[in-house]
Design a protein around this motif. Structure first.
Motif, PDB file in Angstrom:
ATOM      1  N   UNK A 304       0.831  -1.199   0.000  1.00 56.41           N
ATOM      2  CA  UNK A 304       0.000   0.000   0.000  1.00 56.41           C
ATOM      3  C   UNK A 304       0.872   1.258   0.000  1.00 56.41           C
ATOM      4  N   UNK A 305       1.934   1.196   0.804  1.00 58.59           N
ATOM      5  CA  UNK A 305       2.816   2.347   0.953  1.00 58.59           C
ATOM      6  C   UNK A 305       3.776   2.465  -0.234  1.00 58.59           C
ATOM      7  N   UNK A 306       4.437   1.373  -0.574  1.00 57.70           N
ATOM      8  CA  UNK A 306       5.499   1.423  -1.568  1.00 57.70           C
ATOM      9  C   UNK A 306       4.995   1.417  -3.005  1.00 57.70           C
ATOM     10  N   UNK A 307       3.834   0.816  -3.246  1.00 53.73           N
ATOM     11  CA  UNK A 307       3.318   0.736  -4.610  1.00 53.73           C
ATOM     12  C   UNK A 307       2.145   1.678  -4.852  1.00 53.73           C
ATOM     13  N   UNK A 308       1.249   1.793  -3.881  1.00 56.79           N
ATOM     14  CA  UNK A 308       0.058   2.626  -4.061  1.00 56.79           C
ATOM     15  C   UNK A 308       0.222   4.037  -3.507  1.00 56.79           C
ATOM     16  N   UNK A 309       1.334   4.297  -2.817  1.00 59.71           N
ATOM     17  CA  UNK A 309       1.582   5.642  -2.315  1.00 59.71           C
ATOM     18  C   UNK A 309       0.794   6.032  -1.088  1.00 59.71           C
ATOM     19  N   UNK A 310       0.352   5.058  -0.305  1.00 63.26           N
ATOM     20  CA  UNK A 310      -0.403   5.355   0.917  1.00 63.26           C
ATOM     21  C   UNK A 310       0.469   6.183   1.866  1.00 63.26           C
ATOM     22  N   UNK A 311      -0.029   7.344   2.350  1.00 65.79           N
ATOM     23  CA  UNK A 311       0.767   8.193   3.251  1.00 65.79           C
ATOM     24  C   UNK A 311       0.735   7.739   4.707  1.00 65.79           C
ATOM     25  N   UNK A 312       0.098   6.612   4.983  1.00 68.56           N
ATOM     26  CA  UNK A 312      -0.163   6.199   6.364  1.00 68.56           C
ATOM     27  C   UNK A 312       1.111   6.108   7.206  1.00 68.56           C
ATOM     28  N   UNK A 313       2.136   5.442   6.702  1.00 66.15           N
ATOM     29  CA  UNK A 313       3.357   5.283   7.509  1.00 66.15           C
ATOM     30  C   UNK A 313       3.993   6.635   7.825  1.00 66.15           C
ATOM     31  N   UNK A 314       4.092   7.516   6.830  1.00 63.86           N
ATOM     32  CA  UNK A 314       4.675   8.834   7.069  1.00 63.86           C
ATOM     33  C   UNK A 314       3.868   9.612   8.100  1.00 63.86           C
ATOM     34  N   UNK A 315       2.547   9.559   7.973  1.00 65.37           N
ATOM     35  CA  UNK A 315       1.713  10.292   8.918  1.00 65.37           C
ATOM     36  C   UNK A 315       1.798   9.696  10.319  1.00 65.37           C
ATOM     37  N   UNK A 316       1.903   8.380  10.407  1.00 62.53           N
ATOM     38  CA  UNK A 316       2.013   7.749  11.719  1.00 62.53           C
ATOM     39  C   UNK A 316       3.315   8.153  12.406  1.00 62.53           C
ATOM     40  N   UNK A 317       4.405   8.127  11.675  1.00 60.73           N
ATOM     41  CA  UNK A 317       5.689   8.514  12.253  1.00 60.73           C
ATOM     42  C   UNK A 317       5.677   9.983  12.657  1.00 60.73           C
ATOM     43  N   UNK A 318       5.050  10.811  11.827  1.00 58.94           N
ATOM     44  CA  UNK A 318       4.935  12.228  12.145  1.00 58.94           C
ATOM     45  C   UNK A 318       4.090  12.427  13.403  1.00 58.94           C
ATOM     46  N   UNK A 319       3.030  11.635  13.521  1.00 63.38           N
ATOM     47  CA  UNK A 319       2.148  11.705  14.692  1.00 63.38           C
ATOM     48  C   UNK A 319       2.912  11.378  15.973  1.00 63.38           C
ATOM     49  N   UNK A 320       3.698  10.314  15.942  1.00 61.09           N
ATOM     50  CA  UNK A 320       4.480   9.920  17.125  1.00 61.09           C
ATOM     51  C   UNK A 320       5.478  11.016  17.491  1.00 61.09           C
ATOM     52  N   UNK A 321       6.092  11.607  16.476  1.00 58.61           N
ATOM     53  CA  UNK A 321       7.038  12.706  16.717  1.00 58.61           C
ATOM     54  C   UNK A 321       6.342  13.842  17.471  1.00 58.61           C
ATOM     55  N   UNK A 322       5.149  14.220  17.024  1.00 59.06           N
ATOM     56  CA  UNK A 322       4.438  15.336  17.639  1.00 59.06           C
ATOM     57  C   UNK A 322       4.018  15.024  19.073  1.00 59.06           C
ATOM     58  N   UNK A 323       3.563  13.801  19.302  1.00 57.87           N
ATOM     59  CA  UNK A 323       3.161  13.423  20.664  1.00 57.87           C
ATOM     60  C   UNK A 323       4.356  13.458  21.603  1.00 57.87           C
ATOM     61  N   UNK A 324       5.467  12.878  21.151  1.00 63.67           N
ATOM     62  CA  UNK A 324       6.650  12.852  22.009  1.00 63.67           C
ATOM     63  C   UNK A 324       7.246  14.248  22.182  1.00 63.67           C
ATOM     64  N   UNK A 325       7.091  15.096  21.191  1.00 63.66           N
ATOM     65  CA  UNK A 325       7.532  16.487  21.329  1.00 63.66           C
ATOM     66  C   UNK A 325       6.735  17.182  22.428  1.00 63.66           C
ATOM     67  N   UNK A 326       5.432  16.901  22.472  1.00 61.91           N
ATOM     68  CA  UNK A 326       4.584  17.464  23.518  1.00 61.91           C
ATOM     69  C   UNK A 326       4.963  16.887  24.880  1.00 61.91           C
ATOM     70  N   UNK A 327       5.264  15.588  24.927  1.00 57.77           N
ATOM     71  CA  UNK A 327       5.670  14.968  26.190  1.00 57.77           C
ATOM     72  C   UNK A 327       6.962  15.605  26.716  1.00 57.77           C
ATOM     73  N   UNK A 328       7.907  15.829  25.829  1.00 58.66           N
ATOM     74  CA  UNK A 328       9.183  16.439  26.242  1.00 58.66           C
ATOM     75  C   UNK A 328       8.969  17.865  26.728  1.00 58.66           C
ATOM     76  N   UNK A 329       8.016  18.570  26.110  1.00 58.08           N
ATOM     77  CA  UNK A 329       7.711  19.930  26.563  1.00 58.08           C
ATOM     78  C   UNK A 329       7.170  19.923  27.984  1.00 58.08           C
ATOM     79  N   UNK A 330       6.621  18.788  28.414  1.00 62.26           N
ATOM     80  CA  UNK A 330       6.114  18.640  29.772  1.00 62.26           C
ATOM     81  C   UNK A 330       7.155  18.053  30.724  1.00 62.26           C
ATOM     82  N   UNK A 331       8.361  17.879  30.221  1.00 65.26           N
ATOM     83  CA  UNK A 331       9.433  17.331  31.048  1.00 65.26           C
ATOM     84  C   UNK A 331       9.419  15.825  31.158  1.00 65.26           C
ATOM     85  N   UNK A 332       8.708  15.152  30.252  1.00 64.98           N
ATOM     86  CA  UNK A 332       8.640  13.685  30.252  1.00 64.98           C
ATOM     87  C   UNK A 332       9.511  13.163  29.122  1.00 64.98           C
ATOM     88  N   UNK A 333      10.550  12.445  29.465  1.00 64.78           N
ATOM     89  CA  UNK A 333      11.541  12.026  28.482  1.00 64.78           C
ATOM     90  C   UNK A 333      11.692  10.505  28.403  1.00 64.78           C
TER      91      UNK A 333
END
Length: 479
Positions: A304-333
């Motif tokens: 789906x990702x490599x042949x059909x161009x599904x953005x799901x994996x990129x968006x999921x990784x981006x989502x995790x980055x944003x959540x953990x960025x928010x966690x770090x802003x709260x002092x949670x590492x």
């Protein structure tokens, strides 16, 4: 802070900060409808473009190609439709002529689930009969339903065990109905009267039923809100395909102004709501800072990702980055990792696999683990049975001593409020839906060609179904 007016009602909306590989710029601005915006700082112009500048349907850079188009590079996920009649002129924007009487609807899209054990097999048939779930080559699409029947019959006994373990059926419909009611109340609190509908892809109430109710109610402006934070061909994409088909064939529906929120994982309200739940559950450990944050996302086939161009994996990784960025802003590492669950069939799915990673973490000496179901906003079979039972048991067997799981967002007030904000923000971008005239459901009128396809397709199907790899998959309940 941006103030936007819609049909005479003034809304104040705080725009979220987005981390994305590609985001719209002010040069992308095309036109606006029924919007008056006021800026309280010179810096808000580029932020406003995320809300006020939906992509034009005639963009040629590949990111967006029409009312229901998407691209793996479109990670911002705001309303992705051109709007038009009032041209941008500085910061103050308004259309002098707006329709005073409109009926606003919101359509929540979700997967659906069997409500009783007797519903399991037909539900599975609907799931696997979807060409966005099992993607067969064009030549063999006539095998879609026979294959779905075979797989659903073979999988039903195992799936029934899972549903029996969580009470005999999926709670997804009730939860989604509750979310719809909560969203309606939240919108009314913000001054917007609307009808909120629920459309399920594979079980009742089906998306088609919800659309017909929308027509009966005389809705003139519709926001389509899939309850999937990240876009995938197999979730949002599949539901949108159904919308295209129904709207294309109905004269009234083709005149309804529609906007679709393709994905919303990057919204500040969603990110903060997820961070709140994670932070709360971390305190259930005697040593919160030692717990590994384990994000488990629903997987999709690699093709789906490599042949059909599904953005799901990129968006999921981006989502995790944003959540953990928010966690770090709260002092949670805390350390964190991402894995993918719920794979089906003998094909390769996105890796790493949740079950394999759990074993590896136990071998590495991880003692405390907090599971976070990041693809799901409601409790259902994948959270209540797969994570809470199967994966918890595997984790404990692998040496992990302390286990906890973050609940799905469900009716979390901050989450529902953010969905309401998303609806209000995307209302001005609604436009008449013009779906492509082509359809994946091609009809072959040539009897000779049809016979050839049936003959050789049946031979291939026989070889496929009884191949050693397929038989092993059946035995291991992978299919």
């Amino acid at each position: 802070m941006i103030a936007a007016s819609y049909n005479g009602v003034l809304y104040n909306t705080r725009f979220q900060r987005c981390h994305s590989k590609i985001s719209p710029s002010c040069s992308e601005i095309r036109s606006l409808t029924y919007v008056t915006c006021h800026s309280d700082s010179n810096k808000s112009t580029s932020q406003a473009s995320l809300f006020l500048c939906p992509a034009s349907t005639n963009r040629t850079n590949g990111m967006l190609r029409g009312p229901f188009s998407w691209d793996k590079r479109d990670l911002v996920g705001q309303a992705s439709y051109s709007v038009g009649t009032t041209t941008l002129d500085g910061i103050h924007l308004e259309n002098p002529s707006h329709v005073a009487e409109e009926k606003v609807g919101v359509l929540l899209l979700n997967l659906g689930g069997p409500e009783t054990l007797n519903d399991v097999q037909p539900f599975l048939f609907n799931l696997f009969a979807d060409p966005d779930i099992i993607r067969l080559p064009r030549l063999f699409r006539f095998l879609q339903k026979p294959l779905a029947k075979l797989i659903s019959v073979l999988r039903a006994p195992k799936s029934k065990e899972g549903y029996a373990a969580i009470g005999g059926g999926s709670p997804l419909r009730k939860i989604t109905d509750d979310q719809a009611l909560a969203l309606k109340v939240a919108l009314e609190a913000k001054g917007l009267s609307s009808n909120v509908y629920v459309g399920m892809r594979y079980w009742y109430p089906f998306t088609e039923e919800a659309i017909q109710q929308i027509k009966r109610d005389g809705i003139t402006r519709l926001v389509v809100l899939p309850l999937y934070p990240q876009f995938s061909i197999s979730t949002t994409g599949s539901s949108i395909r159904v919308l295209q088909q129904v709207f294309r064939e109905d004269e009234y529906l083709s005149s309804v102004l529609v906007s679709v929120i393709n994905s919303w994982y990057q919204r500040e309200g969603y990110i903060k709501s997820m961070a709140d739940l994670i932070e709360k559950e971390l305190h259930s450990f005697s040593e919160p800072e030692e717990a590994m944050i384990f994000f488990s996302a629903h997987g999709v086939p690699v093709s789906y990702v490599e042949e059909a161009g599904d953005p799901y994996r990129d968006q999921m990784e981006d989502c995790i980055f944003l959540i953990m960025q928010e966690m770090k802003a709260r002092g949670i590492n805390n350390e964190h990792t991402l894995a993918y669950q719920s794979r089906v069939g003998p094909v390769q799915w996105l890796k790493p696999y949740t079950d394999e990673v759990l074993v590896e973490l136990g071998q590495k000496g991880v003692k405390s683990l907090l599971a976070v179901p990041v693809s799901f906003v409601s409790e259902h079979i994948e959270t209540l049975e797969e994570i809470d039972m199967e994966y918890k048991e595997l984790a404990l067997e692998s040496g992990i001593k302390n286990w906890a799981r973050v609940p799905a967002l469900g009716l979390t007030p901050s989450f529902i409020t953010d969905l309401a904000d998303a609806v209000i923000e995307t209302l001005p971008s609604a436009t008449a839906l013009y779906a492509p005239t082509s359809t994946s459901e091609d009809v072959d009128h040539d009897p000779i060609t049809y016979f050839i396809k049936i003959f050789f397709g049946s031979i291939l199907a026989f070889i496929l179904f009884f191949s050693p790899k397929m038989i092993m998959a059946f035995k291991n309940h992978v299919i």
